[in-house]
Design a protein around this motif. Structure first.
Motif, short mmCIF file in Angstrom:
data_model
loop_
_atom_site.label_atom_id
_atom_site.label_comp_id
_atom_site.label_asym_id
_atom_site.label_seq_id
_atom_site.Cartn_x
_atom_site.Cartn_y
_atom_site.Cartn_z
N ALA A 1 0.87 -1.34 -0.04
CA ALA A 1 -0.04 -0.21 -0.05
C ALA A 1 0.88 1.25 0.04
CB ALA A 1 -0.86 -0.07 1.10
N GLY A 2 1.93 1.40 0.79
CA GLY A 2 2.85 2.42 0.72
C GLY A 2 3.50 2.63 -0.45
N GLN A 3 4.16 1.54 -1.13
CA GLN A 3 4.49 1.29 -2.58
C GLN A 3 3.67 1.99 -3.61
OE1 GLN A 3 7.75 1.13 -3.30
NE2 GLN A 3 8.51 0.34 -1.66
N HIS A 4 2.56 1.53 -3.43
CA HIS A 4 1.39 2.17 -4.28
C HIS A 4 1.13 3.53 -4.32
CE1 HIS A 4 -2.99 2.02 -6.14
NE2 HIS A 4 -2.11 1.86 -6.96
N GLU A 5 1.22 4.04 -3.12
CA GLU A 5 1.18 5.54 -2.82
C GLU A 5 2.17 6.15 -3.53
OE1 GLU A 5 -1.52 7.32 -2.05
OE2 GLU A 5 -2.65 5.70 -1.88
N ARG A 6 3.38 5.64 -3.26
CA ARG A 6 4.50 6.47 -3.88
C ARG A 6 4.58 6.53 -5.51
NH1 ARG A 6 6.32 4.56 0.99
NH2 ARG A 6 7.18 2.53 0.33
N LEU A 7 3.90 5.26 -5.84
CA LEU A 7 3.88 5.12 -7.35
C LEU A 7 2.94 6.08 -7.98
CD1 LEU A 7 3.67 1.20 -8.06
CD2 LEU A 7 5.33 2.97 -9.08
N LYS A 8 1.80 6.35 -7.30
CA LYS A 8 0.97 7.32 -7.72
C LYS A 8 1.32 8.57 -7.87
CE LYS A 8 -2.63 6.01 -5.21
NZ LYS A 8 -4.13 5.70 -4.90
N LYS A 9 1.87 9.06 -6.46
CA LYS A 9 2.37 10.24 -6.50
C LYS A 9 3.64 10.89 -7.35
CE LYS A 9 1.52 10.87 -1.42
NZ LYS A 9 1.96 10.87 -0.19
N SER A 10 4.33 9.94 -7.67
CA SER A 10 5.38 10.01 -8.81
C SER A 10 5.14 9.91 -10.21
CB SER A 10 6.39 8.92 -8.57
OG SER A 10 6.11 7.74 -9.00
N GLY A 11 3.79 9.46 -10.28
CA GLY A 11 3.23 9.43 -11.72
C GLY A 11 3.64 8.19 -12.25
N ALA A 12 4.47 7.23 -11.68
CA ALA A 12 5.00 6.10 -12.46
C ALA A 12 3.87 5.11 -12.42
CB ALA A 12 5.92 5.38 -11.53
N THR A 13 4.11 4.05 -13.53
CA THR A 13 3.00 3.00 -13.74
C THR A 13 3.58 1.60 -13.46
OG1 THR A 13 2.14 4.27 -15.38
CG2 THR A 13 1.68 2.02 -15.41
N LEU A 14 3.11 1.02 -12.88
CA LEU A 14 3.39 -0.32 -12.43
C LEU A 14 3.14 -1.09 -13.73
CD1 LEU A 14 4.21 -2.79 -10.55
CD2 LEU A 14 1.74 -3.08 -10.18
N ILE A 15 4.19 -2.22 -14.13
CA ILE A 15 3.87 -2.96 -15.32
C ILE A 15 4.20 -4.62 -14.81
CG2 ILE A 15 4.98 -3.73 -17.69
CD1 ILE A 15 5.91 -0.84 -17.91
N PRO A 16 3.10 -5.10 -14.69
CA PRO A 16 3.40 -6.58 -14.16
C PRO A 16 3.76 -7.52 -15.26
CG PRO A 16 0.91 -5.62 -13.74
CD PRO A 16 1.78 -4.91 -14.70
N ALA A 17 4.20 -8.62 -14.76
CA ALA A 17 4.91 -9.43 -15.47
C ALA A 17 3.91 -10.63 -16.22
CB ALA A 17 5.97 -10.38 -15.01
N ASP A 18 2.79 -10.17 -16.69
CA ASP A 18 1.86 -11.17 -17.20
C ASP A 18 1.50 -10.86 -18.76
OD1 ASP A 18 0.18 -8.83 -17.17
OD2 ASP A 18 -1.56 -10.14 -16.25
#
Length: 91
Positions: free
Chosen positions: A74-91
């Motif tokens: 949850a903490g990492q997700h908040e940091r991702l959103k604040k930075s404007g980064a996008t998670l790219i899952p390995a699927d």
């Protein structure tokens, strides 16, 4: 031709992050779990005994089944959103 991009919900992103951050779970085992269970959500629905039967050691199975990695995710997700980064899952 452009690659298809799956739209993910906030909950799905959180599950991917929690899986990546699960203590005792490396990339090879993570991939094997995904192949077996089909999604991070399904992995986290599995019981510790099911995960142990799959072949995880009991400590790692308990970590996943208890959802211990969700707080950090949850903490990492908040940091991702604040930075404007996008998670790219390995699927």
């Amino acid at each position: 031709m452009a690659a298809a991009v799956a739209i993910r919900t906030e909950e799905q992103i959180l599950h991917w992050l929690a899986l990546a951050l699960a203590p005792g779970l490396g990339p090879r085992r993570c991939r094997e779990l995904l192949e077996h269970y089909g999604s991070p959500e399904a992995i986290f629905r599995a019981s510790a005994s099911e995960l142990t039967a799959f072949g995880l050691n009991s400590g790692t199975a308990r970590n996943i089944a208890s959802g211990v990695s969700f707080e950090e995710a949850a903490g990492q997700h908040e940091r991702l959103k604040k930075s404007g980064a996008t998670l790219i899952p390995a699927d």
